[in-house]
Design a protein around this motif. Structure first.
Motif, PDB file in Angstrom:
ATOM      1  N   GLY A  33      -3.609  12.427  -0.713  1.00 57.16           N
ATOM      2  CA  GLY A  33      -2.983  11.112  -0.736  1.00 57.16           C
ATOM      3  C   GLY A  33      -3.575  10.171   0.295  1.00 57.16           C
ATOM      4  O   GLY A  33      -3.837   9.000   0.003  1.00 57.16           O
ATOM      5  N   SER A  37      -6.165   7.002  -1.100  1.00 53.62           N
ATOM      6  CA  SER A  37      -5.638   5.669  -0.809  1.00 53.62           C
ATOM      7  C   SER A  37      -6.554   4.882   0.122  1.00 53.62           C
ATOM      8  O   SER A  37      -6.326   3.699   0.372  1.00 53.62           O
ATOM      9  CB  SER A  37      -4.246   5.780  -0.180  1.00 53.62           C
ATOM     10  OG  SER A  37      -4.308   6.454   1.069  1.00 53.62           O
ATOM     11  N   TRP A 156       0.029   9.206   0.184  1.00 51.83           N
ATOM     12  CA  TRP A 156      -0.301   7.932  -0.458  1.00 51.83           C
ATOM     13  C   TRP A 156       0.581   6.802   0.064  1.00 51.83           C
ATOM     14  O   TRP A 156       0.105   5.750   0.475  1.00 51.83           O
ATOM     15  CB  TRP A 156      -0.154   8.064  -1.966  1.00 51.83           C
ATOM     16  CG  TRP A 156      -0.482   6.821  -2.725  1.00 51.83           C
ATOM     17  CD1 TRP A 156       0.345   5.741  -2.945  1.00 51.83           C
ATOM     18  CD2 TRP A 156      -1.733   6.480  -3.335  1.00 51.83           C
ATOM     19  NE1 TRP A 156      -0.307   4.769  -3.673  1.00 51.83           N
ATOM     20  CE2 TRP A 156      -1.591   5.202  -3.921  1.00 51.83           C
ATOM     21  CE3 TRP A 156      -2.945   7.145  -3.462  1.00 51.83           C
ATOM     22  CZ2 TRP A 156      -2.618   4.578  -4.619  1.00 51.83           C
ATOM     23  CZ3 TRP A 156      -3.972   6.528  -4.158  1.00 51.83           C
ATOM     24  CH2 TRP A 156      -3.808   5.258  -4.717  1.00 51.83           C
ATOM     25  N   THR A 160      -0.247   3.192   1.839  1.00 52.70           N
ATOM     26  CA  THR A 160      -0.118   1.967   1.036  1.00 52.70           C
ATOM     27  C   THR A 160       1.254   1.311   1.130  1.00 52.70           C
ATOM     28  O   THR A 160       1.377   0.101   0.952  1.00 52.70           O
ATOM     29  CB  THR A 160      -0.403   2.266  -0.441  1.00 52.70           C
ATOM     30  OG1 THR A 160       0.646   3.105  -0.969  1.00 52.70           O
ATOM     31  CG2 THR A 160      -1.747   2.968  -0.608  1.00 52.70           C
ATOM     32  N   ASP A 164       2.124   3.715  -7.315  1.00 50.39           N
ATOM     33  CA  ASP A 164       1.459   3.173  -8.494  1.00 50.39           C
ATOM     34  C   ASP A 164       0.903   4.307  -9.337  1.00 50.39           C
ATOM     35  O   ASP A 164       1.113   5.491  -9.046  1.00 50.39           O
ATOM     36  CB  ASP A 164       0.370   2.162  -8.118  1.00 50.39           C
ATOM     37  CG  ASP A 164      -0.686   2.734  -7.193  1.00 50.39           C
ATOM     38  OD1 ASP A 164      -0.883   3.960  -7.233  1.00 50.39           O
ATOM     39  OD2 ASP A 164      -1.294   1.967  -6.447  1.00 50.39           O
ATOM     40  N   MET A 167      -1.297   7.249  -7.811  1.00 53.01           N
ATOM     41  CA  MET A 167      -0.521   8.222  -7.052  1.00 53.01           C
ATOM     42  C   MET A 167       0.096   9.273  -7.970  1.00 53.01           C
ATOM     43  O   MET A 167       0.054  10.476  -7.687  1.00 53.01           O
ATOM     44  CB  MET A 167       0.574   7.506  -6.260  1.00 53.01           C
ATOM     45  CG  MET A 167       1.432   8.417  -5.409  1.00 53.01           C
ATOM     46  SD  MET A 167       2.949   7.625  -4.834  1.00 53.01           S
ATOM     47  CE  MET A 167       3.954   7.734  -6.335  1.00 53.01           C
ATOM     48  N   ILE A 231      -8.247   3.800  -9.677  1.00 49.52           N
ATOM     49  CA  ILE A 231      -8.614   2.902  -8.578  1.00 49.52           C
ATOM     50  C   ILE A 231     -10.089   2.514  -8.618  1.00 49.52           C
ATOM     51  O   ILE A 231     -10.488   1.522  -8.006  1.00 49.52           O
ATOM     52  CB  ILE A 231      -8.289   3.526  -7.202  1.00 49.52           C
ATOM     53  CG1 ILE A 231      -9.157   4.749  -6.928  1.00 49.52           C
ATOM     54  CG2 ILE A 231      -6.819   3.867  -7.095  1.00 49.52           C
ATOM     55  CD1 ILE A 231      -9.066   5.214  -5.485  1.00 49.52           C
ATOM     56  N   GLY A 284     -12.032   7.134  -2.265  1.00 51.64           N
ATOM     57  CA  GLY A 284     -11.088   6.258  -1.571  1.00 51.64           C
ATOM     58  C   GLY A 284     -11.770   5.323  -0.603  1.00 51.64           C
ATOM     59  O   GLY A 284     -11.360   4.172  -0.441  1.00 51.64           O
ATOM     60  N   VAL A 289      -7.119  -0.076  -2.878  1.00 47.69           N
ATOM     61  CA  VAL A 289      -5.795   0.197  -3.447  1.00 47.69           C
ATOM     62  C   VAL A 289      -4.958  -1.059  -3.370  1.00 47.69           C
ATOM     63  O   VAL A 289      -4.911  -1.680  -2.315  1.00 47.69           O
ATOM     64  CB  VAL A 289      -5.122   1.366  -2.693  1.00 47.69           C
ATOM     65  CG1 VAL A 289      -3.744   1.607  -3.255  1.00 47.69           C
ATOM     66  CG2 VAL A 289      -5.949   2.627  -2.797  1.00 47.69           C
TER      67      VAL A 289
END
Length: 289
Positions: A33, A37, A156, A160, A164, A167, A231, A284, A289
């Motif tokens: 996570g 992210s 996540w 953030t 969403d 995730m 993403i 990521g 994100v």
């Protein structure tokens, strides 16, 4: 373990401090996570806090599970020597140890933003129900997947502050990964589990166990791929998952149906988690994100 006083050794064993594979497998979803992210590098300290939390809460979960399963553990050869069924630790002392470990987890929780704290607290009901699942369903591994993958949601949201689609895909893929590797782990206990009435996916799948594990690993790669695509919708981004996919394929193809190498294959998921974490870190860092 050998350096600990004998009176404390039973508590360390009760929390499985001598078996770090459990907290590695609880920790990796947290990293997933954080990494996907895009916040792992900038907020690396959160990863260290989550590592401490994984060690403490995995220990707490093991203590709670052993308290609930004490009578069953006495009937299974592999678990009869555990501290509670063997009498090395008293039940009242185990409850006190459980509370102490939870307090460490609470200290870790305080380091997170409030949205992540709320997300983490939602997992408590799942954790409390898990030890009973093997009594009522052939698929307790699914429930374990819900529990052990929860760190992906917390990681996540810790970065953030919101939820969403990416995730949820990450969570779904991680659940399938957990079901796969815990089915491999359960292969060790099939005979004893059948004798005492414990249910598991390893028993349910029967002779199709390798195909079942392969299916769950394939679903894991699919879910993780969808998380990446959510993403960063570029085909080259999915290449990041190739190393972990190869690792899981090798796991399945070399797994023996009699379970004689199941423990080693289960433990190799520490490496699978690392490979997946690196994939999410690469994607990521490049995505937003």
């Amino acid at each position: 373990m050998a350096l600990l006083p004998e009176k404390l050794r039973g508590f360390a064993v009760l929390a499985r401090f001598d078996r770090p594979i459990g907290w590695w497998l609880l920790f990796w979803p947290c990293v997933f996570g954080l990494a996907l992210s895009g916040g792992l590098v900038a907020q690396w300290d959160l990863a260290l806090w989550m590592l401490l939390g994984a060690i403490a809460m995995r220990g707490a979960g093991c203590v709670y599970n052993d308290i609930v399963d004490c009578d069953l553990d006495r009937q299974v050869a592999r678990t009869a020597s555990r501290p509670l069924p063997s009498g090395a630790v008293r039940v009242n002392a185990a409850w006190a140890w459980l509370i102490a470990l939870c307090l460490v987890g609470l200290a870790v929780l305080a380091q997170l933003r409030w949205e992540a704290q709320v997300m983490a607290l939602f997992s408590l009901a799942l954790v409390a129900a898990y030890p009973f699942m093997k009594r009522i369903t052939w698929w307790p591994q699914v429930w374990l997947g819900l529990v052990f993958s929860w760190g992906a949601l917390v990681g996540w949201v810790a970065i953030t502050g919101h939820i969403d689609a990416a995730m949820w895909w990450l969570y779904a893929g991680t659940i399938c990964w957990v079901i796969g590797y815990d089915t491999v782990y359960a292969m060790q206990d099939r005979e004893d589990d059948a004798l005492v009435g414990i249910k598991s996916s390893a028993l349910r799948l029967g002779g199709q166990i390798k195909a079942g594990v392969a299916l769950f690993y394939a679903l894991a790669i699919g879910g993780w791929g969808m998380a990446i695509w959510s993403i960063r919708p570029e085909k080259q981004a999915l290449v990041a998952l190739v190393p972990v996919a190869i690792h899981l394929i090798l796991q399945v193809t070399s797994l023996k149906k009699d379970g004689s190498n199941a423990l080693g294959h289960f433990r190799s998921n520490r490496v699978a988690g690392l490979l997946a974490a690196l994939a999410f870190l690469v994607v990521g860092a490049a995505g937003t994100v």
